[in-house]
Design a protein around this motif. Structure first.
Motif, mmCIF file in Angstrom:
data_model
loop_
_atom_site.group_PDB
_atom_site.id
_atom_site.type_symbol
_atom_site.label_atom_id
_atom_site.label_comp_id
_atom_site.label_asym_id
_atom_site.label_seq_id
_atom_site.Cartn_x
_atom_site.Cartn_y
_atom_site.Cartn_z
ATOM 1 N N THR A 204 0.841 -1.204 0.000
ATOM 2 C CA THR A 204 0.000 0.000 0.000
ATOM 3 C C THR A 204 0.870 1.246 0.000
ATOM 4 O O THR A 204 0.629 2.194 -0.769
ATOM 5 N N ASP A 236 -1.519 -8.148 0.384
ATOM 6 C CA ASP A 236 -1.319 -7.034 -0.551
ATOM 7 C C ASP A 236 -0.682 -7.477 -1.865
ATOM 8 O O ASP A 236 -0.127 -6.652 -2.603
ATOM 9 N N ARG A 238 -2.757 -9.716 -3.663
ATOM 10 C CA ARG A 238 -3.965 -10.277 -4.276
ATOM 11 C C ARG A 238 -4.532 -9.358 -5.348
ATOM 12 O O ARG A 238 -4.405 -8.127 -5.261
ATOM 13 N N GLU A 240 -7.553 -8.570 -5.819
ATOM 14 C CA GLU A 240 -8.570 -7.692 -5.227
ATOM 15 C C GLU A 240 -7.948 -6.413 -4.677
ATOM 16 O O GLU A 240 -8.523 -5.328 -4.771
ATOM 17 N N PHE A 241 -6.772 -6.566 -4.079
ATOM 18 C CA PHE A 241 -6.074 -5.400 -3.537
ATOM 19 C C PHE A 241 -5.636 -4.462 -4.655
ATOM 20 O O PHE A 241 -5.806 -3.237 -4.570
ATOM 21 N N THR A 243 -6.860 -4.138 -7.673
ATOM 22 C CA THR A 243 -8.039 -3.502 -8.267
ATOM 23 C C THR A 243 -8.551 -2.371 -7.376
ATOM 24 O O THR A 243 -8.930 -1.296 -7.861
ATOM 25 N N ALA A 244 -8.549 -2.610 -6.072
ATOM 26 C CA ALA A 244 -8.999 -1.583 -5.132
ATOM 27 C C ALA A 244 -8.072 -0.379 -5.163
ATOM 28 O O ALA A 244 -8.535 0.768 -5.047
ATOM 29 N N PHE A 245 -6.783 -0.612 -5.335
ATOM 30 C CA PHE A 245 -5.851 0.521 -5.383
ATOM 31 C C PHE A 245 -6.079 1.350 -6.641
ATOM 32 O O PHE A 245 -5.988 2.583 -6.601
ATOM 33 N N GLU A 246 -6.373 0.711 -7.752
ATOM 34 C CA GLU A 246 -6.696 1.461 -8.963
ATOM 35 C C GLU A 246 -7.907 2.360 -8.734
ATOM 36 O O GLU A 246 -7.938 3.511 -9.195
ATOM 37 N N ALA A 247 -8.908 1.832 -8.019
ATOM 38 C CA ALA A 247 -10.096 2.628 -7.714
ATOM 39 C C ALA A 247 -9.731 3.811 -6.823
ATOM 40 O O ALA A 247 -10.245 4.921 -7.000
ATOM 41 N N LEU A 248 -8.848 3.572 -5.859
ATOM 42 C CA LEU A 248 -8.379 4.663 -4.996
ATOM 43 C C LEU A 248 -7.701 5.750 -5.821
ATOM 44 O O LEU A 248 -7.920 6.935 -5.591
ATOM 45 N N ARG A 250 -8.249 6.600 -8.825
ATOM 46 C CA ARG A 250 -9.225 7.368 -9.605
ATOM 47 C C ARG A 250 -9.884 8.469 -8.780
ATOM 48 O O ARG A 250 -10.195 9.543 -9.308
#
Length: 334
Positions: A204, A236, A238, A240-241, A243-248, A250
């Motif tokens: 992260t 960290d 995975r 899912e992690f 993908t979530a960071f890409e959303a963050l 944005r």
């Protein structure tokens, strides 16, 4: 007057960094750079100096791509001169249009290890200019960072950057604390649960630093050597992690708010170590320069029996390739 040659992306960085005529479009809630004829004039090198190509008054150019389109429209394929008149001082830069593929930039998280080096080679193969970011986080295997300059040179990286974030103050990991690095574990033990070598929130933090640098560089991609097969217990690594960071990214960056999405690429995510090694060889990645051991001695020699050493040894054996790493222990077990 200062004259330098830059590409279009660097010119945009200059405009953006110094904030020439920055305004805000309240209706669309975005920042727009109104480059006006009072501040900038554009001259073609193939055009007589008395025939200036000027930006229209309040010509709205809100990105480097729009600036490139503007230049192409008025002087396709040529060398342009752009003159900034700012606070009575004139500065001139020459802008050479380059193919878009040559301008792609990627920030690669580079530890000096095997996986991150192959990930960087993947970015190079995809046509990206490489900007390697390393983090000195107080890891016990800090020797890995000494490998990065040679790796960067071998891969033709544009620049390397090392940032220090001392995670020893937090601890909680065998890599940053007084905890013992596990040795001589079986493959089943390595893949079961979250290992003591997990560093709390490390990826992260690394991705956040890479995101900041990518935004400054106008890079649209971050490469990371994450893998879920060898290190299935690392939360960290995975998908899912990631993908979530890409959303963050944005919702938490200027680039994201302006619609310039940033991707996180993890090309090794589902590859075995042997497949990673084979892929690295195919891409001519400098595997011989990499370091993997979590617990090297003072000379930087690999222990041969920590999880990372065991996975590396197994990978090279399965790939049928010899490894140049020097191990303290000649045996496969400690």
């Amino acid at each position: 007057m200062r004259a330098v040659s830059v590409d279009i992306a660097v010119l945009w960085l200059m405009i953006e960094s110094f904030g020439w005529a920055l305004t805000r479009d309240e209706e669309n809630n975005v920042e727009v750079y109104n480059i006006t004829s009072r501040a900038v004039r554009m001259i073609s090198s193939s055009t007589p100096s008395d025939r200036l190509l000027r930006f229209q008054h309040h010509q709205r150019i809100s990105s480097s791509e729009e600036l490139l389109r503007y230049i192409r429209k008025r002087q396709p394929g040529g060398m342009m001169k752009v003159e900034f008149v700012r606070q009575g001082k004139r500065e001139e830069v020459q802008v050479k249009e380059r193919p878009r593929a040559a301008m792609k930039r990627a920030v690669v998280l580079s530890s000096g290890g095997l996986d991150s080096t192959v990930a960087a080679a993947e970015a190079r193969a995809a046509g990206y200019q490489l900007f390697l970011l390393s983090v000195n986080y107080g890891q016990r295997h800090e020797v890995e960072l000494t490998r990065v300059p040679a790796i960067a040179k071998a891969l033709g990286a544009v620049r390397t950057l090392e940032i220090t974030v001392d995670l020893r103050a937090i601890g909680g990991s065998a890599l940053t604390d007084v905890m013992v690095v596990p040795k001589d574990r079986t493959g089943e033990e390595i893949g079961a649960g979250i290992p003591p070598t997990y560093v709390p929130a490390r990826n992260t933090l690394f991705l956040a630093l890479a995101l900041g640098w990518a935004e400054v560089l106008l890079a649209d991609t971050i490469y990371i050597g994450a893998n879920i097969l060898d290190y299935s217990g690392y939360p960290d690594c995975r998908p899912e992690f990631l993908t979530a960071f890409e959303a963050l990214a944005r919702v938490g960056t200027k680039a994201g708010i302006e619609g310039r999405d940033l991707r996180v690429e993890a090309p090794l995510l589902r590859m075995t170590k042997a497949d990673i090694i084979r892929r690295g060889i195919a891409l001519k990645a400098p595997l011989e320069l990499t370091h993997s051991c979590y617990d090297p001695d003072q000379q930087g020699r690999a222990c041969g029996c920590c999880d990372s050493c065991l996975l590396r040894r197994k990978g090279f054996a399965e790939a049928g390739v010899s490894d140049s790493v020097i191990y303290r222990s000649a045996a496969s077990r400690c």
